[in-house]
Design an enzyme around this catalytic site. Structure first.
Site, mmCIF file in Angstrom:
data_model
loop_
_atom_site.group_PDB
_atom_site.id
_atom_site.type_symbol
_atom_site.label_atom_id
_atom_site.label_comp_id
_atom_site.label_asym_id
_atom_site.label_seq_id
_atom_site.Cartn_x
_atom_site.Cartn_y
_atom_site.Cartn_z
ATOM 1 N N LYS A 199 0.862 -1.184 0.000
ATOM 2 C CA LYS A 199 0.000 0.000 0.000
ATOM 3 C C LYS A 199 0.890 1.221 0.000
ATOM 4 C CE LYS A 199 -3.596 2.487 2.351
ATOM 5 N NZ LYS A 199 -4.619 2.497 3.391
ATOM 6 N N LYS A 254 -2.168 -1.607 -3.898
ATOM 7 C CA LYS A 254 -3.028 -0.428 -3.871
ATOM 8 C C LYS A 254 -2.191 0.828 -3.940
ATOM 9 C CE LYS A 254 -6.113 1.718 -0.585
ATOM 10 N NZ LYS A 254 -6.575 1.689 0.763
HETATM 11 C C1 PBG Z 1 -7.310 3.856 5.207
HETATM 12 C C2 PBG Z 1 -7.646 3.556 3.820
HETATM 13 C C3 PBG Z 1 -7.412 4.422 2.747
HETATM 14 C C4 PBG Z 1 -7.961 3.833 1.638
HETATM 15 C C5 PBG Z 1 -8.507 2.617 2.036
HETATM 16 N N1 PBG Z 1 -8.283 2.444 3.398
HETATM 17 C C6 PBG Z 1 -6.844 5.775 2.689
HETATM 18 C C7 PBG Z 1 -5.590 6.076 3.339
HETATM 19 O O1 PBG Z 1 -4.741 5.204 3.566
HETATM 20 O O2 PBG Z 1 -5.431 7.238 3.661
HETATM 21 C C8 PBG Z 1 -7.953 4.483 0.289
HETATM 22 C C9 PBG Z 1 -8.908 3.986 -0.672
HETATM 23 C C10 PBG Z 1 -9.169 4.859 -1.809
HETATM 24 O O3 PBG Z 1 -8.558 5.916 -2.045
HETATM 25 O O4 PBG Z 1 -10.068 4.481 -2.553
HETATM 26 N N2 PBG Z 1 -6.604 3.006 5.950
#
Ligand code: PBG
Length: 333
Positions: A199, A254
């Site tokens: 991520k 992601k």
């Molecule tokens: C938070 C989380 C995020 C997303 C999913 N879970 C955002 C972040 O890490 O700030 C992002 C998903 C998206 O942008 O569609 N833990």
């Protein structure tokens, strides 16, 4: 690799008609590949998300119809994300552990009426913390090991509510092993874990943070001390290897489209299923350009999704999954 030379070989021969292109297609996008993320709201909160036109927050009484529609279209699972009332947020994100919080209520409602629908829930503190970080802060830093203890509890609260899958998106070190152990000790051996292994600290999350109301909480801060640097790919392999050893059932990459190489590398090196997350900013950029008439939204969306499959994703988190299903299934749905 053996290939004939031109003119014996003419690659255009196989591309002449739709039936033939379909027969030689190496990848197919199916509604069965899609996971529908759903934002859950309290009644007073507006459904519209300014930065994600066409995507809505659902109140608890609106959830079943949308889940039913997803199932009718052939979508197998939903992923739940709450918009938490700001008065319930605090430094420690305590509302995450409330067994009656919005997400737990949503899980119960869905599982009671639609037990065949897979329910995936996020494990991270950002919807609940007043500072918008995914963990608790100690001396200005997100404290890894203290956060782990809370995440274990959070996963348990959701497993007790009936979640089928927990998806830790917090990027704390050791979270998969800690959560796996916690779940197993409590008798939840069958609750699956999707590890957000790779991520990245991405600007493409902006619209999601607006949808959740965590954007204003986070302010100008960023998540670079726990989410990955977009410049790195070898590091993603280390993350994935650790998550595998700690007991992950699926690995996730992601965002999606900017990280196809990561999906491909993980698929080549690990035997676990790889999931991709087409994140909010990917959706919003496609949608906005489509609304301006600069690109064909439907075609660009389907192309991005099949590209994720080609790279190696077996499933895709996709905000416009309902719409994609209607594109794939045609007019009669
Ligand atoms: C938070 C989380 C995020 C997303 C999913 N879970 C955002 C972040 O890490 O700030 C992002 C998903 C998206 O942008 O569609 N833990």
């Amino acid at each position: 690799m053996l290939t004939a030379e031109f003119p014996q070989s003419r690659l255009r021969r196989n591309r002449q008609n739709p039936w033939c292109r379909d027969l030689v297609a190496e990848n197919h996008l199916s509604v069965k590949d899609l996971i529908l993320p759903l934002f859950v709201r309290e009644k007073e909160v507006t459904p519209e998300i300014e930065a994600m036109p066409g995507i809505y927050r659902y109140s608890l009484d609106e959830l079943l119809p949308v889940c039913k529609r997803a199932m009718d279209l052939g979508i197998g699972a939903v992923a739940l994300f709450p918009y938490t009332n700001p008065i319930l947020k605090c430094e420690e994100g305590k509302e995450a552990l409330n067994p009656h919080n919005l997400v737990c209520q949503a899980i119960r409602i869905i599982k009671e009426s639609l037990p065949q629908l897979g329910v995936i829930v996020d494990v991270a503190l950002d919807p609940y913390t007043s500072h918008g970080h995914d963990g608790v802060l100690r001396k200005g830093c997100v404290a890894n090991d203290e956060t782990l203890e809370i995440l274990i509890e959070m996963a348990l609260v959701k497993a007790r509510a009936g979640a089928d899958v927990v998806a830790p998106s917090d990027m704390m070190d050791g979270r998969i092993g800690a959560i796996r152990k916690g779940l197993d000790q409590a008798g939840y051996q069958n609750v699956r874990i999707i590890a957000y292994s790779a991520k990245y600290a991405s600007a493409f999350y902006g619209p999601f943070r607006q949808a959740l109301g965590s954007l204003s909480a986070l302010g100008k801060a960023d998540k670079k001390t726990y989410q990955m640097d977009p410049a790195n790919s070898r590091e993603a392999m280390r993350e994935a290897a650790q998550d595998l050893l700690e007991g992950a059932d699926m690995l996730m990459v992601k965002p999606g489209l900017p990280y196809l190489d990561i999906i491909y590398r993980l698929k080549e090196s690990f035997l676990l299923p790889i999931f991709a997350y087409q994140v909010s900013g990917e959706y919003s950029t496609l949608k906005a350009a489509g609304e301006k008439g600069w690109i064909d939204y439907e075609k660009a969306l389907l192309e991005s999704l099949v590209a994720l499959k080609r790279a190696g994703a077996s499933a895709i988190f996709c905000y416009p999954a309902l719409e994609v299903a209607t594109f794939l299934l045609g007019e009669n749905v």
